[in-house]
Write a protein that holds these residues in place. Structure first.
Motif, short mmCIF file in Angstrom:
data_model
loop_
_atom_site.label_atom_id
_atom_site.label_comp_id
_atom_site.label_asym_id
_atom_site.label_seq_id
_atom_site.Cartn_x
_atom_site.Cartn_y
_atom_site.Cartn_z
N ILE A 6 122.82 -23.39 -3.66
CA ILE A 6 124.18 -23.51 -4.21
C ILE A 6 125.06 -24.00 -3.07
O ILE A 6 125.10 -23.36 -2.01
CB ILE A 6 124.71 -22.16 -4.74
CG1 ILE A 6 123.67 -21.46 -5.62
CG2 ILE A 6 126.04 -22.36 -5.45
CD1 ILE A 6 123.34 -22.14 -6.90
N GLU A 7 125.75 -25.11 -3.28
CA GLU A 7 126.49 -25.75 -2.18
C GLU A 7 127.99 -25.88 -2.49
O GLU A 7 128.38 -26.74 -3.27
CB GLU A 7 125.92 -27.15 -1.91
CG GLU A 7 126.66 -27.89 -0.80
CD GLU A 7 126.27 -29.35 -0.70
OE1 GLU A 7 125.57 -29.71 0.25
OE2 GLU A 7 126.67 -30.13 -1.61
N PRO A 8 128.82 -25.05 -1.90
CA PRO A 8 130.26 -25.33 -1.88
C PRO A 8 130.59 -26.22 -0.67
O PRO A 8 130.22 -25.91 0.46
CB PRO A 8 130.91 -23.95 -1.72
CG PRO A 8 129.79 -22.95 -1.94
CD PRO A 8 128.55 -23.66 -1.51
N SER A 9 131.23 -27.35 -0.93
CA SER A 9 131.55 -28.33 0.12
C SER A 9 133.06 -28.58 0.11
O SER A 9 133.61 -29.04 -0.90
CB SER A 9 130.78 -29.63 -0.12
OG SER A 9 131.13 -30.60 0.84
N PHE A 10 133.73 -28.32 1.24
CA PHE A 10 135.18 -28.36 1.33
C PHE A 10 135.66 -29.57 2.14
O PHE A 10 135.26 -29.73 3.30
CB PHE A 10 135.71 -27.09 2.02
CG PHE A 10 135.39 -25.81 1.32
CD1 PHE A 10 136.36 -25.10 0.64
CD2 PHE A 10 134.09 -25.29 1.35
CE1 PHE A 10 136.06 -23.91 0.00
CE2 PHE A 10 133.78 -24.09 0.72
CZ PHE A 10 134.76 -23.41 0.03
N GLY A 11 136.50 -30.40 1.52
CA GLY A 11 137.17 -31.47 2.25
C GLY A 11 138.44 -30.91 2.87
O GLY A 11 139.47 -30.78 2.20
N ILE A 12 138.38 -30.56 4.14
CA ILE A 12 139.49 -29.83 4.78
C ILE A 12 140.77 -30.66 4.80
O ILE A 12 141.86 -30.16 4.52
CB ILE A 12 139.09 -29.38 6.19
CG1 ILE A 12 137.90 -28.42 6.13
CG2 ILE A 12 140.27 -28.71 6.89
CD1 ILE A 12 138.13 -27.16 5.32
#
Length: 690
Positions: free
Chosen positions: A536-542
């Protein structure tokens, strides 16, 4: 298409025809020198039709633009005000500015760096510390073989077109999207059928091949926006920055387009470090690079950016989460694919309901959606302008179980800022196949189990004769079949003798015959189970999150004199670049000494602050710090006590000098609210802003 919009477009088309017809009648009456009373009556009828047409246009414009006829102008003005303030106060500026800059590259100035640092610090606290994650830091330069395995070398592309005369490059889908949106919002005369066609194009744009995209660009007469020159046919452009590793140039590499691959290739060591136990999560914050074709929208689409990514490894047969109960009662805007396909809007859905009804695929995915919601809202993102949109079928990778985007509404529209995806076991399997190293986990049984095990035995001699150089690809695809696929193949081969079989690495179907493999099930006692974990991958564009935070925090208010509008950023103390300012009311040695004592106390407490001893009026100093989003200002107007002013309410309290730092610290740390502080200390009258 909404029925109201469709009916308005049809009514407008009829009204345009009626106006044209009545105009012809007026001209005919004038030409025939009809009686003046008859001409006046015809003109009056024409004017009534024009008024009715204008009314329909206003109503239609209100619907298509969202917030009224002038909303796009208002959005543009607001965006420009935010951008001007951010650049003037050095939150960020174009990189290499003295050399006219390079599109898609930005420098963060002192307040921008502070905001970014605070956001990342809270991300580490909220995710890495609270979820006991394993943090890693991997190189930005990545060997080609790694990105070949992940699919980036072959498929990380966008379709590009060129100005045929100047060579300027544009992203083809953006040109088509801009054309359709402009036509829908600005050309009210288009028919309901044409509007429906344009909306369908927008909905299916991600599915367009290069040929389909090129055909639409030609059909709509889309040309280069800057020069009006004709455009080339679309063709793929790989977005990765290529380089070579070492002086020989024999080891090709790329600047990483994401941080995730560094975690995947380290899975075996991380699994061992975690005591060979699942589930566990690894996290990484770092720079990523994408050679965008035509960067635009400021910080939202850039060529170098900061990602914060989590890879949560879990048993594919058990995607429950032990802390799911902590988020199950959250309720927020969700936009499931069914609602999107039927033309509905996002609606508030309890997270527990979304998971129990299967809208969200599993508990672990739901848990992270809830945690992302809490993270963003605590940063200061407006919950009314935050939604979680489920990927449509045409957006999802073939291997993904479910994907959701946290989208934040800004002046540019809804912006994807966080992706939360159940990527199945694709990544670990891809790197296992390419590297030959088994990236797997084990479940040990307390008692041996008798299991039916699928056995697939390719007959390599027959496969070699049939497929020659492609034999390895076909064998790997056959061995990778799951139980259902294998047993379906067995049944079809037994009934027909041969069948078509898709080999993804060859991107085509091949003919498999009965003599090329055997498929069976064997019973055996096993003491453990070996499997490839799902992720499960949460990916955040800061950068995107920070820009949306800037917009959500920005507002203006009149000065005390009412002669100008003052800019304010309402950052929560958590992310404010400077937590507090210290102002001696007037230039005085005794006040300066008190300010230094308070500054020392603030430093000991770890509170970022700034002393302003300029001779300007206190009102102007307040305005300067409000524009930086500083939540508190300590004004030294006595030697024994000082005032503390809160930015948004402009309320002030009076505290003893030795209490000032602890009061500010209590609010910043979340131990007390400003309302609590306000009710506990003497109030001070509103400051002069002269």
């Amino acid at each position: 298409m909404a029925a109201t919009e469709e009916s308005l477009r049809r009514n407008l088309a009829e009204m345009l025809s009626a106006v044209e017809s009545q105009g012809s009648s007026v001209r005919a009456l004038k030409a025939s020198k009809a009686p003046i009373t008859e001409i006046d009556a015809a003109i009056e009828a024409l004017n009534r039709l024009k008024l009715e047409k204008s009314s329909i246009e206003r109503e239609l414009q209100s619907i298509v633009s969202g917030n009224g006829a002038d909303s796009s102008v208002t959005r543009e003005a607001f965006r420009q005000a935010v951008a001007n303030t951010l650049e003037r106060r050095l939150f960020y500026i174009p990189s290499f500015k003295i050399y006219r800059g390079v599109a898609g590259l930005y420098d963060y100035g002192p307040p921008g760096c502070a905001v970014k640092s605070n956001v990342l610090s809270f991300w580490r606290q909220h995710f890495v510390l609270e979820e006991d994650m394993l943090e890693v830091d991997c190189p930005c330069v990545t060997p080609e073989v790694v990105l070949k395995a992940s699919g980036h070398v072959d498929k990380f592309t966008d379709l590009m077109v060129k100005d045929e005369k100047t060579g300027t490059c544009y992203r083809a889908d953006h040109l088509l999207k801009d054309f359709c949106k402009d036509k829908l919002e600005k050309d009210l005369s288009i028919s309901a059928e044409k509007a429906a066609e344009l909306k369908q194009v927008l909905a299916t744009l991600d599915d367009f091949s290069a040929e389909e995209l090129g055909a639409k660009i030609k059909e709509y007469g889309i040309i280069a926006p800057d020069t009006k020159n004709p455009l080339s046919d679309p063709y793929p452009f790989n977005l990765m920055f290529q380089t070579s590793i070492g002086p020989s140039g024999l080891t090709p590499g790329y600047m990483r387009p994401e941080t995730a691959q560094g975690i995947f290739v380290n899975f075996k060591d991380l699994y061992y470090y975690n005591g060979n136990k699942l589930p566990f999560a690894a996290a990484q914050i770092g720079q990523a690079f994408r050679n965008e074709i035509s960067p635009r929208q400021g910080l939202l689409r850039v060529r170098e950016f900061t990602l914060a990514e989590i890879e949560h490894f879990v048993d594919p047969e058990n995607k429950s989460h032990p802390k799911y109960s902590e988020v199950v009662n959250l309720e927020f805007l969700m936009f499931p694919r069914e609602e999107q396909m039927s033309g509905q809007s996002a609606r508030n859905i309890p997270l527990g309901e979304a998971v129990s009804k299967g809208i969200v695929n599993n508990q672990t995915l739901g848990y992270f959606i809830g945690r992302v919601y809490l993270f963003l809202t605590r940063l200061g993102i407006d919950k009314k302008r935050l939604r979680f949109r489920q990927h449509l079928a045409n957006e999802m990778a073939h291997y993904a179980a479910d994907c959701w985007d946290a989208e934040i509404e800004s002046s540019y529209g809804w912006i994807e800022c966080v992706g939360i995806a159940d990527r199945s076991a694709f990544d670990l399997k891809a790197h296992t196949d390419k590297s030959g190293v088994a990236l797997v986990a084990q479940e040990k049984f307390l008692e041996p189990k008798e299991l039916e095990e699928l056995v697939i035995v390719p007959v390599k001699k027959e496969l070699g004769l049939a497929f020659r150089g492609n034999q390895k690809n076909v064998v790997e695809a056959l061995e990778a079949m799951n139980e259902k696929e294998a047993m379906d193949m067995k049944a079809e081969l037994e009934s027909k003798g041969e069948m078509e079989f898709y080999v993804c690495t060859l991107e085509k179907n091949v003919c498999i015959k009965k003599n090329m493999l055997s498929i069976s099930k064997e019973k055996k006692k096993v003491h453990h189970r070996v499997f490839t974990p799902s992720v499960i991958e949460p990916s955040f564009g800061i950068g995107r999150i920070i820009y949306c935070l800037y917009e959500h925090s920005f507002y203006t208010r009149p000065s005390k004199a009412g002669d100008e509008q003052l800019n304010v950023f309402r950052f929560p103390p958590l992310v404010a670049p400077i937590k507090c300012t210290v102002f001696p009311l007037v230039q005085s040695q005794k006040y300066d000494e008190v300010a230094k004592v308070i500054s020392k106390s603030l430093k000991v407490a770890g509170i970022s602050h700034k002393i302003d001893i300029t001779g300007t009026s206190i009102g102007k100093r307040y305005a300067r710090t409000d524009e930086l989003g500083v939540p508190f200002a300590i004004t030294v107007d006595k030697t024994s006590s000082v005032t503390i002013r809160e930015r948004d309410s402009k309320d002030q309290i009076r505290v003893n000098v030795d209490e000032a730092a602890s009061v500010v610290n209590a609010v910043i740390d979340g131990q007390r609210t400003w309302e609590d502080i306000w009710s506990s200390y003497p109030h001070h009258s509103e400051e002069s802003e002269e």
